[in-house]
Design a protein around this motif. Structure first.
Motif, PDB file in Angstrom:
ATOM      1  N   ILE A 122      24.780  62.069  24.271  1.00 50.35           N
ATOM      2  CA  ILE A 122      25.078  60.691  23.847  1.00 50.35           C
ATOM      3  C   ILE A 122      26.548  60.575  23.449  1.00 50.35           C
ATOM      4  N   VAL A 123      27.049  61.579  22.705  1.00 49.53           N
ATOM      5  CA  VAL A 123      28.445  61.570  22.253  1.00 49.53           C
ATOM      6  C   VAL A 123      29.395  61.527  23.449  1.00 49.53           C
ATOM      7  N   LYS A 124      29.197  62.417  24.411  1.00 48.70           N
ATOM      8  CA  LYS A 124      30.083  62.476  25.585  1.00 48.70           C
ATOM      9  C   LYS A 124      30.051  61.165  26.366  1.00 48.70           C
ATOM     10  N   LEU A 155      20.219  52.724  11.878  1.00 46.40           N
ATOM     11  CA  LEU A 155      20.886  52.462  10.605  1.00 46.40           C
ATOM     12  C   LEU A 155      22.407  52.618  10.713  1.00 46.40           C
ATOM     13  N   SER A 156      22.870  53.501  11.607  1.00 49.49           N
ATOM     14  CA  SER A 156      24.311  53.659  11.824  1.00 49.49           C
ATOM     15  C   SER A 156      24.905  52.395  12.421  1.00 49.49           C
ATOM     16  N   ILE A 157      24.195  51.805  13.389  1.00 46.83           N
ATOM     17  CA  ILE A 157      24.667  50.547  13.980  1.00 46.83           C
ATOM     18  C   ILE A 157      24.638  49.433  12.932  1.00 46.83           C
ATOM     19  N   ALA A 158      23.584  49.414  12.118  1.00 47.88           N
ATOM     20  CA  ALA A 158      23.476  48.395  11.070  1.00 47.88           C
ATOM     21  C   ALA A 158      24.626  48.506  10.066  1.00 47.88           C
ATOM     22  N   SER A 159      25.126  49.741   9.849  1.00 48.58           N
ATOM     23  CA  SER A 159      26.242  49.942   8.913  1.00 48.58           C
ATOM     24  C   SER A 159      27.486  49.182   9.353  1.00 48.58           C
ATOM     25  N   SER A 211      30.180  51.908  18.817  1.00 46.05           N
ATOM     26  CA  SER A 211      30.217  53.172  19.560  1.00 46.05           C
ATOM     27  C   SER A 211      30.652  54.325  18.657  1.00 46.05           C
ATOM     28  N   VAL A 212      31.674  54.080  17.808  1.00 42.24           N
ATOM     29  CA  VAL A 212      32.137  55.115  16.880  1.00 42.24           C
ATOM     30  C   VAL A 212      31.020  55.489  15.911  1.00 42.24           C
ATOM     31  N   ALA A 213      30.286  54.503  15.424  1.00 43.16           N
ATOM     32  CA  ALA A 213      29.188  54.772  14.481  1.00 43.16           C
ATOM     33  C   ALA A 213      28.140  55.681  15.106  1.00 43.16           C
ATOM     34  N   LEU A 214      27.753  55.410  16.350  1.00 45.57           N
ATOM     35  CA  LEU A 214      26.751  56.246  17.018  1.00 45.57           C
ATOM     36  C   LEU A 214      27.281  57.660  17.255  1.00 45.57           C
TER      37      LEU A 214
END
Length: 477
Positions: free
Chosen positions: A443-445, A323-327, A384-387
């Motif tokens: 995942i963040v790093k 859903l974050s990517i979909a945003s 990438s920022v969304a994830l």
């Protein structure tokens, strides 16, 4: 007019002039309407009276307009006026005749438009002058500009008409098609590019004396327009041109036109291709968003049909990532300017609200707020920022407020030099390096270092935890 000002008039007249009491009262009557005259004319108004020696004059009253800017910074009542600087005033004293719209200088050295009217007393004697002064600096500036433009137009006309007499001043290799036509629309000059254009239109050769409308009959209306400058896009045999028609003037008479054709066909074709590509890209974004929401719906359906309790948290995390990517694509599609850019604060707010307000979090009260300037990043970076933001906020929600009933998350976006910095703060239990590593932070790093070419750090403070994301960013001009 105030009583004190009326008294000032009487005092100055008695001290410096030979006016009688009756003549002074006449001056005072005029003074009573001085402010009304100033406001009506949007000008500074004065009354001058001659001194006993008749060599000078003294200002006995003044009024500055409340309807316009005053041309004087300081009051001038009680100051002397000299003939050298006020010739129109002394002309009115000597002749009893008015002078209008005379160019003059104020006592402060400013250019003004001055009008002077004599004030007549008994026996037709001039007892004073009513003076009106307006700032005319803007008017003079506009007149000078108009004069310069007229001279430039005359010079251009002479030069261009000189081209028709085999004295060209514009290089023959210029890409635009140039024509000079007279008032009867006969061609007086055409450069090689113009000749080639005519040959493309028809098999006739372009020569001096040909009518312009022989080759371009659909442009006659534009050629006959009286405007000094006409700029219009025209289509000639499936080609698009920008046509400029400049009126040529000599001795204030129309002597023809200078016509420039610039071929815009390739530019308009590229614009059309770009529009098609933009529509195609938006369609792709739309399909990606729909596909992601379909996957999210399938995950929700699977969760409703029953999954092991220990697997539920992994399903929720995967659902939030999708859903974050979909945003990202929802924000792109909501952009009315059809740009492939994403406003970062709106994206983070959309993801944060979804994570914080979509669940009860085991009865905990969690709030979140955002701050930062409007910054736009490309969609590939935005994914990438969304994830990353999804993982950091989700980490706060899951781990920061254990054994607490409420919590606060604050997301700050900052722009520093050529980088964007995102800080995710919470007032929870605080992060320590001894805590067990999580998949989310891994995942963040990975995404910050590999996809964003940035840096990431997380540290505990006395007030909770601060996670900092920093990655390069170049603002488009």
């Amino acid at each position: 007019m105030l009583k004190t000002e009326i008294n000032t008039v009487a005092t100055l007249c008695q001290l410096h002039t030979d006016l009688s009491d009756e003549e002074i009262r006449k001056i005072q009557e005029v003074v009573q309407n001085l402010q009304l005259i100033a406001d009506l004319n949007q000008a500074n108004v004065f009354i001058d009276c001659q001194t006993r020696e008749k060599k000078h004059a003294i200002v006995v009253a003044e009024a500055a307009p409340s309807t316009a800017k005053s041309v004087y910074k300081n009051p001038v009542v009680g100051k002397f006026a000299y003939e050298t600087f006020e010739p129109a005033v002394f002309y009115a004293f000597r002749t009893g005749k008015p002078l209008f719209l005379n160019h003059a200088f104020t006592q402060e050295g400013k250019k003004v438009e001055q009008s002077v009217v004599p004030i007549i007393g008994v026996h037709n004697r001039v007892i004073g002058t009513l003076i009106m002064e307006k700032d005319n600096s803007d008017k003079l500036q506009n007149q000078n500009k108009l004069k310069a433009l007229t001279e430039a137009n005359e010079t251009l006309s002479e030069l261009l008409l000189g081209m028709a007499e085999n004295r060209p001043f514009i290089p023959e290799v210029i890409e635009e098609s140039l024509f000079i036509i007279d008032q009867d629309l006969r061609i007086q000059y055409s450069n090689p590019a113009a000749m080639n254009l005519v040959l493309e239109m028809c098999s006739m050769e372009c020569k001096s004396g040909n009518f312009f409308t022989t080759f371009f009959p659909n442009l006659e209306e534009i050629c006959l327009r009286s405007d000094e400058l006409v700029i219009q896009e025209v289509t000639i045999q499936n080609k698009v041109f920008q046509m400029k028609k400049i009126a040529l003037v000599q001795n204030e008479q129309n002597s023809g036109s200078f016509i420039i054709f610039r071929d815009l066909t390739e530019l308009r074709e590229k614009e059309r291709e770009l529009t098609v590509k933009t529509v195609a890209i938006r369609e792709i974004h739309h399909r990606v968003k729909n596909n992601l929401q379909t996957v999210a719906s399938l995950l929700r359906l699977q969760m409703r049909r029953g999954i092991p309790e220990e697997s539920k948290v992994h399903f929720v995390e995967s659902l939030n990532r999708i859903l974050s990517i979909a945003s990202v694509y929802e924000i792109i599609l909501s952009n009315s300017q059809n740009q492939d850019d994403v406003e970062i604060v709106s994206l983070i707010e959309k993801i944060g609200n979804m994570l914080v307000f979509s669940d009860d979090h085991e009865g905990k009260t969690i709030t979140i707020d955002y701050s930062g300037p409007k910054l736009y990043i490309k969609s590939n970076l935005a994914v990438s920022v969304a994830l990353v933001i999804n993982e950091l906020i989700q980490n706060c929600v899951k781990h920061a407020f254990t054994e607490r009933n409420e919590g606060q998350i604050h997301v700050v976006i900052e722009e520093e030099a050529s980088a964007i910095m995102v800080l995710v703060k919470d007032n929870g239990i605080g992060y320590t390096s001894t805590m067990k590593p999580s998949l989310g932070l891994d995942i963040v790093k990975m995404m910050i270092e590999h996809d964003l070419s940035g840096h990431f750090r997380i540290e505990g403070t006395s007030e909770g935890t601060v996670a900092t994301v920093e990655f390069p960013f170049t603002r488009e001009v």
